[in-house]
Design an enzyme around this catalytic site. Sequence first.
Site, PDB file in Angstrom:
ATOM      1  CG  HIS A 129     -24.104  29.297  21.545  1.00 28.97           C
ATOM      2  ND1 HIS A 129     -24.896  28.685  22.472  1.00 28.97           N
ATOM      3  CD2 HIS A 129     -23.021  29.723  22.237  1.00 28.97           C
ATOM      4  CE1 HIS A 129     -24.323  28.749  23.670  1.00 28.97           C
ATOM      5  NE2 HIS A 129     -23.168  29.375  23.540  1.00 28.97           N
ATOM      6  CG  ASN A 146     -20.798  24.612  31.542  1.00 26.69           C
ATOM      7  OD1 ASN A 146     -21.556  23.655  31.613  1.00 26.69           O
ATOM      8  ND2 ASN A 146     -20.953  25.700  32.268  1.00 26.69           N
ATOM      9  CG  HIS A 206     -25.758  27.823  30.344  1.00 31.83           C
ATOM     10  ND1 HIS A 206     -24.530  27.759  29.740  1.00 31.83           N
ATOM     11  CD2 HIS A 206     -25.640  27.106  31.486  1.00 31.83           C
ATOM     12  CE1 HIS A 206     -23.708  27.032  30.482  1.00 31.83           C
ATOM     13  NE2 HIS A 206     -24.357  26.624  31.559  1.00 31.83           N
ATOM     14  CG  ASP A 225     -20.729  26.965  23.410  1.00 31.63           C
ATOM     15  OD1 ASP A 225     -20.397  28.154  23.564  1.00 31.63           O
ATOM     16  OD2 ASP A 225     -20.976  26.201  24.354  1.00 31.63           O
ATOM     17  CG  HIS A 255     -18.961  32.467  23.884  1.00 32.15           C
ATOM     18  ND1 HIS A 255     -19.758  33.044  24.854  1.00 32.15           N
ATOM     19  CD2 HIS A 255     -19.398  31.191  23.748  1.00 32.15           C
ATOM     20  CE1 HIS A 255     -20.631  32.138  25.303  1.00 32.15           C
ATOM     21  NE2 HIS A 255     -20.429  31.008  24.644  1.00 32.15           N
TER      22      HIS A 255
HETATM   23  O1  DOR Z   1     -17.867  25.877  27.518  1.00 36.57           O
HETATM   24  C1  DOR Z   1     -18.423  26.960  27.577  1.00 36.57           C
HETATM   25  N1  DOR Z   1     -17.747  28.113  27.383  1.00 36.57           N
HETATM   26  N2  DOR Z   1     -19.734  27.008  27.874  1.00 36.57           N
HETATM   27  C2  DOR Z   1     -20.378  28.174  28.102  1.00 36.57           C
HETATM   28  O2  DOR Z   1     -21.560  28.140  28.360  1.00 36.57           O
HETATM   29  C3  DOR Z   1     -19.628  29.454  28.076  1.00 36.57           C
HETATM   30  C4  DOR Z   1     -18.425  29.345  27.235  1.00 36.57           C
HETATM   31  C5  DOR Z   1     -17.484  30.509  27.375  1.00 36.57           C
HETATM   32  O3  DOR Z   1     -17.911  31.650  27.357  1.00 36.57           O
HETATM   33  O4  DOR Z   1     -16.266  30.263  27.431  1.00 36.57           O
END
Ligand code: DOR
EC number: 3.5.2.3
Length: 433
Positions: A68, A286, A187, A313, A70
Amino acid sequence: MERLIVFRHVRAIDPSSSLDAIIDVVIENDRIVRLGPNVGAEAAKADWAQVIAPPPGAWLLPGLVDLHAHLREPGQESKEDIRSGLGAAAAGGFTDVCAMPNTVPVNDSRMVTEAMLSRAHEVGGPRLHPIGAITMGQRGEALTEMGDLREAGAVAVSDDGRCVTSSSVMRRALEYASVFDMPVIQHAEDHALTEGSQMHEGSVSTKLGLRGWPRVAEDIIVARDLMLAEYTGARYHVAHASTEGTVRLLREAKSRGLRVSAEVTPHHLLLTHEAVGLYDTACKVNPPLREEQDVQALREGLADGTIDAVATDHAPHGILDKHCEFAEAKPGMIGLELCLPLLLGLVEQGALPLNRLVESLTHAPSSIARLPDKRIREGARADLVLVDPEERWTIEASRLRSKSKNTPFLGRNVKGRVKMTLVAGNIVFNGGS
Ligand code: DOR
């Protein structure tokens, strides 16, 4: 032979092969060809051999897998791109990174998946595994062409950042994804219960006057989804579990043999809502940081296998996304380079067995994403990470390779450092030089 790498006298730890011993490991090209006490002595004499004498007490682990992250490419390359994200991953000991689809545009098509893979191929280093969206545009309505996504190289589907709230869409997503043996990564957030929320609903949110995100908004979705997973027989995975309720629900589901899995982030294992202090936007995330009882339940769930994997994350954000009012700040924190050193602290405290930590970052996530197994044994692909568990260092922005520096752990002293990462026998990070 193009490459010959010899690790001499290193503590190799691979719980899934029941290996924990001080041995030599010999790598030819992309494979481990020999391992055992002193088996590297001969090979080390070859003048083309790259002989690595690790620091005393160093560990050699299977390459880490992040389920996980980004990486923000395409669309938000000022925060991170595939090159910088994979560079950060290599520095964190990761050989494989699964990238969430909330890019711009959303990865809901073969075209975006293929573009990400071809970019990763150009860049080299750790492998990228795109995760496709569950629904078009992550709008929670029409399903994506999951067969197309799978064929293009996606390893799972998720609308991460958004919850699939409709039960009927979720049911169809589970049924459709199971045709392609892909897990559906949820999610879990009932958006009707979290509208306008800024942090965990509790004493700190009350004190700060911020709208809260109650635990039950996660638990309700996990409970419903587990029922749907049971009904459909599909593979269901909970992203970033954050509540004691989720742990309890998963434990019960697993005791009945459901094919479900879950991940937890380092920050949910280490921090509570108290860390938000006086509106520290670095701690806005989140799902939000919760309370001591949740942290305890998550740690116990990870230790006993109720929670299968650790996932970062990794959520890079720019300076202006965080240097602003709390309500305006974007949620998320970076994690790829900090995950292992931070969690080694839990091992040191006796809160998590080392074997479970290693398994939850290697074998468990690779089996959820159906990647080739991570093993330290003869014939296996040489995906490895060398760690000095004794090195002490301070987390500083200038040391991080990620383009973004949004983490509340800046300034923290940690023990344990990734020294080298190998992907199929290629050294993609060498912290020693
Ligand atoms: O804190 C978060 N940031 N939770 C998520 O589910 C998405 C993520 C983001 O893409 O910045």
